[in-house]
Structure formats: C-alpha cells, structure tokens
Design a protein around this motif. Structure first.
Motif, PDB file in Angstrom:
ATOM      1  N   ALA A   2       1.042  -1.284   0.260  1.00 53.49           N
ATOM      2  CA  ALA A   2       0.303  -0.018   0.133  1.00 53.49           C
ATOM      3  C   ALA A   2       0.198   1.100   0.192  1.00 53.49           C
ATOM      4  N   ARG A   3       1.578   1.428   0.987  1.00 47.87           N
ATOM      5  CA  ARG A   3       2.974   2.505   0.944  1.00 47.87           C
ATOM      6  C   ARG A   3       3.594   2.535  -0.387  1.00 47.87           C
ATOM      7  N   ALA A  44       2.692   1.611  -3.699  1.00 47.00           N
ATOM      8  CA  ALA A  44       0.979   2.142  -4.414  1.00 47.00           C
ATOM      9  C   ALA A  44       0.853   3.796  -4.518  1.00 47.00           C
ATOM     10  N   GLU A  45       1.253   4.322  -2.848  1.00 46.70           N
ATOM     11  CA  GLU A  45       1.044   5.674  -2.682  1.00 46.70           C
ATOM     12  C   GLU A  45       1.936   6.788  -3.249  1.00 46.70           C
ATOM     13  N   SER A  46       3.666   5.514  -3.477  1.00 39.83           N
ATOM     14  CA  SER A  46       4.316   6.232  -3.402  1.00 39.83           C
ATOM     15  C   SER A  46       5.056   6.467  -5.109  1.00 39.83           C
ATOM     16  N   ASP A  70       4.262   5.786  -9.407  1.00 38.78           N
ATOM     17  CA  ASP A  70       3.046   5.442 -10.414  1.00 38.78           C
ATOM     18  C   ASP A  70       3.114   4.010 -10.793  1.00 38.78           C
ATOM     19  N   THR A  71       2.111   4.232 -10.154  1.00 37.76           N
ATOM     20  CA  THR A  71       1.633   2.715 -10.219  1.00 37.76           C
ATOM     21  C   THR A  71       1.321   1.997 -11.993  1.00 37.76           C
ATOM     22  N   ALA A  94      -5.454  -5.226  -7.327  1.00 42.73           N
ATOM     23  CA  ALA A  94      -4.886  -4.064  -7.763  1.00 42.73           C
ATOM     24  C   ALA A  94      -4.592  -3.916  -9.178  1.00 42.73           C
ATOM     25  N   ARG A 121      -4.723  -0.924 -11.420  1.00 43.80           N
ATOM     26  CA  ARG A 121      -3.777   0.370 -11.282  1.00 43.80           C
ATOM     27  C   ARG A 121      -2.191   0.103 -11.779  1.00 43.80           C
TER      28      ARG A 121
END
Length: 311
Positions: free
Chosen positions: A47-48, A50-52, A54-55, A84, A87
C-alpha cells in the motif's frame, strides 16, 4: 534476485527509510518485509508502494518475503495484488516468493493457489514462483505468457501435470525445478509427457527440467522427445545427471542445433564430459559442465547423488 524481465531489481525501502525512488518503469520493484515477526504486513508495504510510485508505469514486480513465510502462505499477498490489477496496467512480469535461504529455506516456503495472479494479469509475459509447499497450480490458459518458472526443492506431481495440461500458446521459456522426494517431489517422467510431445507449447525455445533426482530418466526421455527439435536451450542442470543420462542424449536425436546445453552440477565422469565436448561442443553448442563431481559412496559401494537445491 538482481534482475528480472531485463530490469535491475530495486528494493522498495522500509517505512522509516529515506531514499530517492527511481522512475517507475526503470526497475523491477521488489517489495519485502521481515521474514520473522515483521512489524509491517506485506500488504501494508505494498500500500505504501502504491502511494509512492506511479503504478500505471510499473512493468515488473518481485514479491519478496512476507512475514512468517515458513508458517503461512501468500494468500493475502495474492489478494492485494489481484485487487490492485486495475492500478497496474503496464505490469508484464511478476515473481512470487523471491525469498533467500537466510529468510526461509526454499522447501519451507509456504505457497498456495497462485493462478489467480495469471487470471488477474492477462498481459503478463513472465511469471515465476519459489517454494513448493502447498503450491497449487491448476491447469490454466494464458494467451500472452512467454516465461514460466517454478523453483522448488520438491515439486508435487499434481503441479507438474497441471502445468503440462495448461494452455500457453506464446510460452517460449519453461523452467521447472522438480526437486527431491525428501521434500515432496513425487512426479514421474510420464507426468512430463505433454511437455515432451511439443505440441502443447508450439513456441517453446528454452526448456529447463532441472534440480531433479530423476535427471537420468528425464535425459533418456528427451533423447527421443519431439519438443527438443524446436529448442535453442536445454537445461538439465542442478540434478543427479550421470553417465547413463548423458549416454542417452548422445545416442538419441541430434542436438547440434542447440545454442546451449546446460548440465552444470552433474555426476558425469571425465570420459563422458570429454565425449560431450568433442561431439557437441565441437559442433558449436555451448555446454556448461561445471560443478562436476563424483557421487558419494558408502563402504558397500552404494552410490548417492544429490540435487543442488533441496531444503
């Protein structure tokens, strides 16, 4: 794993670490947590990530250790990846279980049902998994997959049969570590028949059936197997190959069309190694005969050979 899908591996940093991140498409991202009693679940690390990052640009993912892999499988890891999928539209390569022996021995890695990952990512070109304990791989169709790798110290016959029954029309590279009965290997050469026939994998160019305690029997089967004619690389390394298997290869169908024959970690005698080099090496085939060794012998003459990777 230092490289995957032609990209350098990059370890996504721990939560407390400060590190500059590379471009999303430039590396194979390895996401891992402590293998023993991790304070962060793998799904939280993902999750970190995916937040950090550009998936939408990520091309390759490597799943490293999840917490207590010796005691629990990757079901939640797989669920997080499947959730995911929208994404990760550019994902083309995925490896599940890049866990070192310091983190968890290969035959102690718990796996599970892994084919939902193939279903979730229909554009994958490469898929790999390490660890055979509780591994489930029912027969599946994947229209794009070009490379499939399953690394184990002991592969269950049902997985072998299911891989052989799967529909992979674009598969070019197949790598199975069959392992030893000490750690769950129970396949027979007959289970490989659909692979050896060649018709199910029309684009196969590289075949590795290795790390096996029945390496001689596999070599004997390959001596007349139709699949060999279309190969560029044949890999029978890491197992218990002896003079009997090599004799069958030399006495079978021509192998001079191969670019490479990998027989490293073998139990071949010096005379047989010379014959292979004189016969195939002289014809331009690259042959790896490294790590040749004599079998262990007990006082009564009983011979023991070992696979390169077991526990």
């Amino acid at each position: 794993m230092r490289e995957f899908h032609g990209l350098p591996a990059f370890d996504f940093p721990a939560a407390e670490a400060k590190a500059e991140l590379p471009d999303a498409a430039s590396v194979a991202w390895r996401i891992s947590v402590d293998s023993y009693e991790s304070e962060e679940a793998w799904e939280a690390a993902f999750a970190r990530f995916a937040e950090s990052v550009d998936t939408t640009e990520v091309r390759a993912l490597i799943v490293g250790a999840w917490s207590d892999a010796y005691d629990s499988g990757p079901d939640e890891v797989i669920s997080a990846l499947v959730a995911a999928r929208d994404r990760l539209p550019a994902l083309r390569a995925l490896f599940l279980g890049d866990i070192t022996f310091m983190e968890c021995e290969i035959s102690w890695i718990n796996q599970g049902l892994v084919t939902p990952l193939l279903d979730a990512f229909p554009e994958l070109r490469a898929f790999g998994v390490r660890g055979g304990q509780e591994l489930r791989f029912p027969a599946v169709r994947h229209a794009r997959l070009r490379s499939l790798t399953i690394e184990t110290g002991g592969l269950d016959a049902e997985v072998v049969r299911s891989v052989a029954a799967s529909d992979f029309p674009e598969l070019e590279h197949l790598d199975l570590w069959l392992g030893t009965s000490w750690y769950g290997a129970n396949a027979q050469v007959a289970d490989l028949a659909p692979i050896l026939a060649g018709s199910r994998l029309p684009r196969l160019r590289s075949l590795a059936l290795r790390n096996s305690e029945m390496q001689d029997e596999i070599a004997m089967a390959l001596a007349g197997a139709p699949v060999v004619a279309g190969l560029e690389t044949l890999d029978l390394s890491m197992g218990t190959l002896g003079d009997e298997g090599a004799e069958a290869l030399l006495g079978g169908q021509p192998l001079t069309h191969l670019k490479k024959l990998d027989l490293h970690h073998n139990y071949l005698g010096e005379a047989m190694r010379k014959r292979l080099l004189d016969t195939l090496g002289a014809a331009g085939v690259e042959i790896d005969l490294s790590e040749s060794t004599e079998p262990d012998r007990e006082d009564d003459g009983v011979e023991h050979r070992y696979t390169a990777v077991a526990e």
